[in-house]
Design a protein around this motif. Structure first.
Motif, PDB file in Angstrom:
ATOM      1  N   LYS A 214       0.850  -1.187   0.000  1.00 59.78           N
ATOM      2  CA  LYS A 214       0.000   0.000   0.000  1.00 59.78           C
ATOM      3  C   LYS A 214       0.887   1.238   0.000  1.00 59.78           C
ATOM      4  O   LYS A 214       2.048   1.183   0.394  1.00 59.78           O
ATOM      5  CB  LYS A 214      -0.942   0.000   1.199  1.00 59.78           C
ATOM      6  CG  LYS A 214      -0.250   0.152   2.550  1.00 59.78           C
ATOM      7  CD  LYS A 214      -1.192   0.048   3.718  1.00 59.78           C
ATOM      8  CE  LYS A 214      -2.063   1.237   3.845  1.00 59.78           C
ATOM      9  NZ  LYS A 214      -2.986   1.214   4.960  1.00 59.78           N
TER      10      LYS A 214
ATOM     11  N   TYR B  90       5.231   6.383  -2.377  1.00 57.51           N
ATOM     12  CA  TYR B  90       5.532   4.975  -2.661  1.00 57.51           C
ATOM     13  C   TYR B  90       6.970   4.882  -3.165  1.00 57.51           C
ATOM     14  O   TYR B  90       7.426   5.744  -3.926  1.00 57.51           O
ATOM     15  CB  TYR B  90       4.550   4.451  -3.710  1.00 57.51           C
ATOM     16  CG  TYR B  90       4.485   2.947  -3.796  1.00 57.51           C
ATOM     17  CD1 TYR B  90       3.871   2.202  -2.796  1.00 57.51           C
ATOM     18  CD2 TYR B  90       5.024   2.267  -4.865  1.00 57.51           C
ATOM     19  CE1 TYR B  90       3.795   0.823  -2.859  1.00 57.51           C
ATOM     20  CE2 TYR B  90       4.962   0.886  -4.947  1.00 57.51           C
ATOM     21  CZ  TYR B  90       4.339   0.165  -3.944  1.00 57.51           C
ATOM     22  OH  TYR B  90       4.281  -1.209  -4.012  1.00 57.51           O
TER      23      TYR B  90
ATOM     24  N   CYS C 111       3.006  -2.448   4.001  1.00 55.22           N
ATOM     25  CA  CYS C 111       2.114  -3.550   3.658  1.00 55.22           C
ATOM     26  C   CYS C 111       1.017  -3.686   4.713  1.00 55.22           C
ATOM     27  O   CYS C 111       1.247  -3.435   5.887  1.00 55.22           O
ATOM     28  CB  CYS C 111       2.887  -4.865   3.598  1.00 55.22           C
ATOM     29  SG  CYS C 111       4.243  -4.878   2.412  1.00 55.22           S
ATOM     30  N   THR C 112      -0.158  -4.106   4.262  1.00 55.02           N
ATOM     31  CA  THR C 112      -1.272  -4.400   5.154  1.00 55.02           C
ATOM     32  C   THR C 112      -1.370  -5.918   5.303  1.00 55.02           C
ATOM     33  O   THR C 112      -1.415  -6.623   4.294  1.00 55.02           O
ATOM     34  CB  THR C 112      -2.590  -3.870   4.558  1.00 55.02           C
ATOM     35  OG1 THR C 112      -2.498  -2.453   4.441  1.00 55.02           O
ATOM     36  CG2 THR C 112      -3.772  -4.223   5.432  1.00 55.02           C
TER      37      THR C 112
ATOM     38  N   PRO D 185      -6.704  -2.222   7.328  1.00 52.08           N
ATOM     39  CA  PRO D 185      -5.871  -1.207   6.680  1.00 52.08           C
ATOM     40  C   PRO D 185      -5.136  -0.285   7.658  1.00 52.08           C
ATOM     41  O   PRO D 185      -4.205   0.402   7.267  1.00 52.08           O
ATOM     42  CB  PRO D 185      -6.856  -0.422   5.816  1.00 52.08           C
ATOM     43  CG  PRO D 185      -8.203  -0.739   6.353  1.00 52.08           C
ATOM     44  CD  PRO D 185      -8.115  -2.061   7.040  1.00 52.08           C
TER      45      PRO D 185
ATOM     46  N   VAL E 131       1.344  -1.000  -6.395  1.00 52.79           N
ATOM     47  CA  VAL E 131       0.503  -0.814  -5.209  1.00 52.79           C
ATOM     48  C   VAL E 131      -0.630  -1.841  -5.279  1.00 52.79           C
ATOM     49  O   VAL E 131      -1.240  -2.038  -6.328  1.00 52.79           O
ATOM     50  CB  VAL E 131      -0.076   0.615  -5.158  1.00 52.79           C
ATOM     51  CG1 VAL E 131      -1.056   0.752  -4.009  1.00 52.79           C
ATOM     52  CG2 VAL E 131       1.032   1.642  -5.046  1.00 52.79           C
ATOM     53  N   GLY E 132      -0.881  -2.520  -4.163  1.00 57.44           N
ATOM     54  CA  GLY E 132      -1.942  -3.512  -4.107  1.00 57.44           C
ATOM     55  C   GLY E 132      -1.485  -4.933  -4.410  1.00 57.44           C
ATOM     56  O   GLY E 132      -2.300  -5.840  -4.466  1.00 57.44           O
TER      57      GLY E 132
END
Length: 108
Positions: free
Chosen positions: A37, A42, A52-53, A73, A89-90
């Motif tokens: 994330k 970033y 990171c989540t 989150p 991202v993601g």
């Protein structure tokens, strides 16, 4: 240096490492499932720490069943990318604990 001092230093070092081993499940596993994330800027380089989540895998444990990923989150784990590419991202990753730090390899 006295033996007592050496033992105190070693104990403090072990205690510090144990505090850094907090993972997504709280069970101190050597690996965790996470999703990258953006928190602030970033990273623009592959060899960097990524926010990171932690994720949890949900759904029935039967062959062919649909899987959903849920996470909190508000929790963030910083993990070092040992690979050669920047993960988008993601991106879902499996991170591993090494010396009290989290790391993963992403080569795209």
């Amino acid at each position: 240096m006295t033996d007592a001092r050496v033992m105190r230093d070693r104990q403090a070092s072990v205690a510090s490492a144990a505090r850094r081993l907090d993972d997504a499940s709280g069970q101190h596993s050597g690996a965790a499932l996470v999703q990258t994330k953006a928190v602030g800027a970033y990273p623009a380089a592959a060899s960097a720490y990524y926010a990171c989540t932690p994720l949890r895998i949900d759904g029935p444990e039967t062959e062919g069943a649909a899987v959903t990923f849920t996470g909190d989150p508000s929790r963030i784990i910083m993990a070092l990318n040992l690979g050669s590419r920047i993960p988008p991202v993601g991106t879902r990753l499996i991170i591993h604990s090494s010396g009290g730090r989290w790391a993963f390899r992403y080569d795209g």
